[in-house]
Design an enzyme around this catalytic site. Sequence first.
Site: not given
Lengths: 735, 211, 317
Positions: A472, A695
């Site tokens: 993704g 992240e």
Amino acid sequence: MKFDKPAGPNPIDQGKVIGKPTDRIDGRFKTTGTAKYAYERHDVAPHQAYGHVVGSAIAKGRIRSLNLAEARAAPGVVDIVTWQNAGAYGTLPTNPARLLAGPDIQHYHQAIALVVAESFEQARHAASLIRVDYDRADGEFDLAAQAKAAEAGKANAVPPTISKFGDFETAFAQAPVKLDARYTTPDQSHFMMEPHTSVAAWEGDTLHLWTSNQMIGWAADDLSQIFRIPRANIHVSSPYIGGGFGAKLRIKSDAMLAALAARVTGRAVKVALARPQVPNNTVHRPATAQRIQLAAGADGRLLAISHEGASGNLAGGRPENATSQTRLLYAAPHRQTIMRQTLLDLPEGNSMRAPGEAPGLMALEIAMDEMAEKLGLDPVEFRILNDTQVDPQDPSRPFSQRHLVECLKTGADRFGWARRNAKPAQTRDGAWLIGMGVAAGYRGNMITKSAARVRLETDGSLTVETDMTDIGTGSYTILAQTAAEMLGVPLSRVTVKLGDSTFPTSSGSGGQWGANNSTAGLFAACSKLREIVAQKLGLDPALADFADEKVRVGKRSLRLVDAARDGAIVAEDAIEYGDVANKVRVATFAAHFVEAAVHAFTGEVRIRRMLAVCDCGRILNPKAARSQVIGAMTMGVGGALMEDLGVDQRFGYFVHHDFAQYAVPVHADIPHQDVIFLDYPDDKSSPMKAKGVAELGLCGVGAAVVNAVYNATGVRLRDYPMTLDKHLAKLPMIA
Amino acid sequence: MNTLNPLEISRRSLLVGGATSAVLAVAPSVEAQPSPTASVPVIQRISLEVNGQQHNVEVDTRTSLLDLLREKLELTGTKKGCDHGQCGACTILLNGQRINSCLSLAVMHSGDRITTIEGIGTPDKLHPLQAAFVKHDGYQCGYCTSGQICSALGMLGEIKAGVPSHAATDIAASPALTNSELRERMSGNICRCGAYSNIAEAIAEVAGAKA
Amino acid sequence: MKPFSYERVATPAAAAAAFAAHPGARFIAGGTNLLDLMKLQIEQPAHLIDVQDLPFAQIEPTADGGLRIGALVRNTALAADPRVRRDYGVLSKAIVAGASAQLRNKATVGGNLLQRTRCPYFYDTNLPCNKRDPGSGCAAMGGISRIHAVVGTGAACICPFPSDMSVALRVLDAAVETVQTNGTTRSIPIADFHLLPGDTLPVGEFALQPGELITGVVLPPPLGGKHQFHKVRDRASYAFALVSVAAVIQPDGTGRIALGGVGTKPWRSGAADKLIPRGAKAVAARLLENAMPTDLNHYKILLTERTIAAVLAEAKG
């Protein structure tokens, strides 16, 4: 290609394709339902049988007996695979919990059998006819109790990891302004939309596995160990992955049981975990208990920082190290971090998006907000004041790039931070209390070897092959952009094939390392291809310029396609890293800003505005990178406000194990989100000068939300998730 | 109270593989449990229209509409995210209305007209909504995308039909596609990748509204 | 899911005949809750009687100026009906506060009334649950009980009742119309339709006899006043209520209030209604006077008071 000195100028710097906001090349497949995920591979093997996983009904103990007779007799059942009849299989040191249990049980919903039948409905029903007689054993499920015991130096903990610098105790004792607070974060589930799924089939001694996996190389290695066959006999394919966030770093019971069952039955077997099995059968982000102590002078400069963290896991499992970023984020002469890991009999804890930093910053960045208030400083100013450009515990190591201050300043400016009232609970809009919060984000930048293959086809197009995955993240597109930039062809002339173990082994997707490393690996392969092409064309590779599907040296200009006149040209290489990054600190930084509204009567929280400013190297594709950040911000809202697996201490399992009970944000929870990239290429990261972003986008978000809620209400919350019941009784009085 | 809530977690538990009940207060013997007879699947023939094509198929009565599409008709564009109506990945259009295909039995749809993502556009001929999702990067992993797009189409029809939503300030008034209306109405489609902000912009662009 | 046979009927008589032929059969219309539970083998019917073709899909005026809502009217259609939106706004608001648009398009009025609890222990067949498996115990007591009921609880069960629509019907004093297998029809006041779990097993749930079929819901003539539905949950949409308040408040400050999320059934008290002019604290105290909260759901007491306060403030404003 060895990356052993900082990257000099290279073709990526042209920025003709790299750095442009580019639509995903796989977008037209994803939007039309034609991208095939693992369970949908009807095409790959005939007569696929359906496997249904049976999970343990107890958290710890032993199976006394297993009665399969009735299930075996059920219509359509092909076979039932358990540890008793699965044949020889190895275990993995990387899996603290076995993927197929029996007779010992290590956690709730641990797989104990796979029922294989002709249809999904038959397999599911037959699974319900298996009768299991268990001996239940006592387990330890209470992190709070274990963390307390570990802090006192007793209990079942493994030895703590301690880092000390200067003299924290003395500095803290003597400082004029101090904070000493405890925070908790709960167990969280990745809960990607596609559950773990696999189709397995054997062809002689070769295992084919079509699965949903982030790390093809690891999957192939693990299967090779389990089945004790050469890696060459393992074929793993995972071209589309319906999300992972760390849950699909390693193979799970679906893959192993499909492969075992395919071996036992001689059939192709497909397995999907049922959604309610996902949290307890697989992995999760472990809960943490944290203590943060900050001390500062009256001038607002931090004198001492201590961060202690505790988490629990099965024996052999990894800690959720909430203290890691605290070694590096702020300056202070005296510091310590202590990480304690305890043993719990809950399902395995493992990496979930920004492991360590995500829960660590959820606490640390509340503490910073609390400390700023104690000092009477603006929280943005307080963070700027305590910035460091070097590793605070090794000043000889500067950060390769660090623009956290610019993130904070830019963000404050763009967000309208000046309008924030420093005094909490002062701003009201109808029934809603309004507040703003800020938090810093930090996440390391991991480098790892990554290989790719690129082929100049006889028609002048390029084909890229690597076992890199696109979970993704946009890997397909940034790899195509990399090849297009390097060889001077339009994006439409590049085909990218991913996620297949027959392709060169890449970094895979995890730890926000995928984009930088996989494109760097392709950079290496493309560099090699440029050399071969130039030589074929009789041009000096050192001088050749690749643009507009032509290769030029001075006034000589030849068509790229002509190099492949006699056949396609293949180049394969890998990026391998020397010690460039060891002399500096390479990391990524962010500032997160949130405006929250809290219902003055009910305590309901709504997010009104969100902004992230990110400093994470060159942005390869601002459109895809933005998506990574907004997605992470959304997950951050979930972590701040609602996500909690809920441990039942008596039965030892996660109670909230479906999408109704484990709340994640929905559309209505998330406003329009803004993202700003500072876009400073980092020559010490890789030839791509890029770093991770996916992240970083999560790191700090939760604390920014909670700080905004505090600014709205004046009620300080330290235990996640910040559900309304935790502040309701302390909210300002209502009329 | 004790007989009603005999919750002492017993040392020994007989459990039937994650299906019937459960943790017993008193250690049972294995033989004590009468076993239900494994009954035989019931197969029925149904006829329905999917994406303009008529299908006449035999199904196990237990087969969900979702599994009929994915496993039998191999129309795998419709996704199984939770199988319990909790995520929206399986959203399809049933006679023009959006529903969760996981919570509907195939046998209940004889004579119905189903539209799945495959019936909306193709890679070479994208529906404007599909093109807008690509343009606005209204997805990441792609697994919820089919459901989001089908749901958005259903939603636009509902607004046109005047169906109110929880975002209404006046429940009796005709709804308009504001940002808060859009977000409320799309809330039955979870995107764990968190592409909501972009999805809202893609839909708003096609609907001619402000995101 | 156990194998089951399936038939589709077109009349109540055919439904009754089908039930007679298959004792233990379940009626199915929208299926959004029943199939969910069948997949987990919490419901295990051997026969399904599909009633979606029965002639109960209309909303019609009644002689006394109320409305009769057919049991098969979909939730979306009910919420969108102009008469309902104009005269029974609390009902429209409650419905659109529930589930998702996809579910509301499928779910029927009859099925919504019969929603079973969302207690996580009811939903996990490895765990004890007196509702699912009488006599096995209640794991919610002493467990993760944050969403559970604080009033109407029994010695064997504390599970919350999930339907938002039913809370609005309770405040409107609706009646549930049914037909029994012998053809007898009856009207059950909404207050009596949902049962308290009680202190004996099996725990009480619905006032229906085996094979009894809901045909519709009757709303009394419009009440006027301001119609409010405030649902508090853990996220902004697509979640069950922690607390919900359905209210009809008149210009003179009198009115009616019913609660969702706090009870084992939709919760209302005539005595509490009388206290509305005195404010939220008094109303909440009376409504929850016999509350037996757990440590984890004790917040619902205060949340109820504050949500009622919000609703009363909105009604004034």
